[in-house]
Design an enzyme around this catalytic site. Sequence first.
Site, PDB file in Angstrom:
ATOM      1  N   TYR A  26       0.856  -1.192   0.000  1.00 36.20           N
ATOM      2  CA  TYR A  26       0.000   0.000   0.000  1.00 36.20           C
ATOM      3  C   TYR A  26       0.885   1.232   0.000  1.00 36.20           C
ATOM      4  O   TYR A  26       1.807   1.329   0.823  1.00 36.20           O
ATOM      5  CB  TYR A  26      -0.882  -0.009   1.259  1.00 36.20           C
ATOM      6  CG  TYR A  26      -1.762   1.214   1.409  1.00 36.20           C
ATOM      7  CD1 TYR A  26      -3.069   1.209   0.934  1.00 36.20           C
ATOM      8  CD2 TYR A  26      -1.284   2.381   2.009  1.00 36.20           C
ATOM      9  CE1 TYR A  26      -3.876   2.334   1.056  1.00 36.20           C
ATOM     10  CE2 TYR A  26      -2.089   3.501   2.121  1.00 36.20           C
ATOM     11  CZ  TYR A  26      -3.373   3.472   1.651  1.00 36.20           C
ATOM     12  OH  TYR A  26      -4.172   4.580   1.762  1.00 36.20           O
ATOM     13  N   GLU A  78      -3.580   7.488  -3.992  1.00 41.16           N
ATOM     14  CA  GLU A  78      -3.387   6.184  -3.351  1.00 41.16           C
ATOM     15  C   GLU A  78      -3.190   5.086  -4.395  1.00 41.16           C
ATOM     16  O   GLU A  78      -3.910   5.042  -5.385  1.00 41.16           O
ATOM     17  CB  GLU A  78      -4.632   5.877  -2.509  1.00 41.16           C
ATOM     18  CG  GLU A  78      -4.629   4.519  -1.848  1.00 41.16           C
ATOM     19  CD  GLU A  78      -5.978   4.196  -1.213  1.00 41.16           C
ATOM     20  OE1 GLU A  78      -6.145   4.482  -0.011  1.00 41.16           O
ATOM     21  OE2 GLU A  78      -6.869   3.677  -1.909  1.00 41.16           O
TER      22      GLU A  78
END
Length: 399
Positions: free
Chosen positions: A113, A201
């Site tokens: 992530y 993101e």
Amino acid sequence: MKVHEYQARELLASAGVPVPPARVIESIDDAAPAYKAVTAEGETDLAVVKAQVHAGGRGNAGFVKLVRSPDDATDAARFMLSNKMVSVQTGPDGLEVKKLLVAAGVDIDHEYYVAITTDRATRRNVLIASREGGVEIEQVAKTNPDAIIKTFIHPLLGLQAHQAREVAFRLGFTGKQVSQAVKVMTALATLYATKDCSLAEINPLITTKPTAEHPDGLVLAIDAKFNFDDNGLFRHKDIGALFDPAEENPNELRASRMGLSYIALDGNIGCLVNGAGLAMATMDIIKLHGGEPANFLDVGGSASEEAVTEAFRIILSDPAVKGVLVNIFGGIMRCDVIAQGIANAAKEVGFEIPLVVRLEGTNVDAGREILKAAAADLPTLQAATDLGDAAEKVCQAVG
Ligand code: GDP
Ligand code: MN
């Protein structure tokens, strides 16, 4: 402003972040040709069909499907285009899916992530990264916060190469993966700053399984989410052009076209107020008296009579609204303009539900005259003396 994954992937690709080849489709019939095109380009038989909606959690909701043939791609497309997607991020009603991304599938070795957002406490942008990427990242943040690495970005220097390298090592990248991961994080930070993002993101950022050609594997972005600061959009026409009205609440869209700030809420008292601070105070005092606001509507300081009329049309079009509270403190906004908007809306759609009006400030006498003249169209009108009185009256009126 939110954009779709396919648009976020294009932004990433333009900044040099590698993403698998993909096509956007809007009909079931286009799934098989898209499958053939992306698998040919990606030199694989694996593809992934993904719903394009402004919400995450698609993987767990069954709206990200791995497929290995044109027929499977068609079946996945049929399912996603004919069912609403309900995920942890959509609410129980779910979202209709109008577009799909068909991307070349990759053989994943590990999911990471990485994201950039703004940290208000330190007033800096922050790079957030984790080795535990993928569909369970929210769970990781809750149960294993130590698995989340935060690196603050200097406002003038930006994300520095040594910072990105350190994060890459801490995430466990090795060999040739390190420089690839550094490049991705640097590109993400640059995009975040130059495009006025509020969130950038990549989840997951992945490494592929080692092959003879790439013994260290490749670092690729296979899902991305970008949100933009609306206040910066005027200097990014390219980003503004990515806006997809189909993903917005139709009433919120109608309001924004008129320069009104409208947000639909769950209660039954429609509120029309000028100024965001007064709007929030109005919602608070409604709650204090046991009521629930049905919306937040700020007509602002310079709304025209037409915009105010439209504001009433929007509020009254919501069947959940059982009463309306108008709370205006006329400054630049004039009370007579608001009153004329009420009168117009009353003539046009009729006020069958209770209407409580508290007017104060500029041109208040002219405003009261207008309401008096329109009294025949406003049988449910009650005047209030102050904010507390107004809230009490409207809460009583809706029961
Ligand atoms: P989200 O659930 O809405 O965030 O959708 P993602 O695009 O992140 O996909 C969810 C999950 O599907 C990922 O975390 C992966 O585990 C899996 N996935 C997505 N694309 C691929 C792919 O190309 N190959 C493989 N093996 N898995 C994939
Ligand atoms: Mn994801």
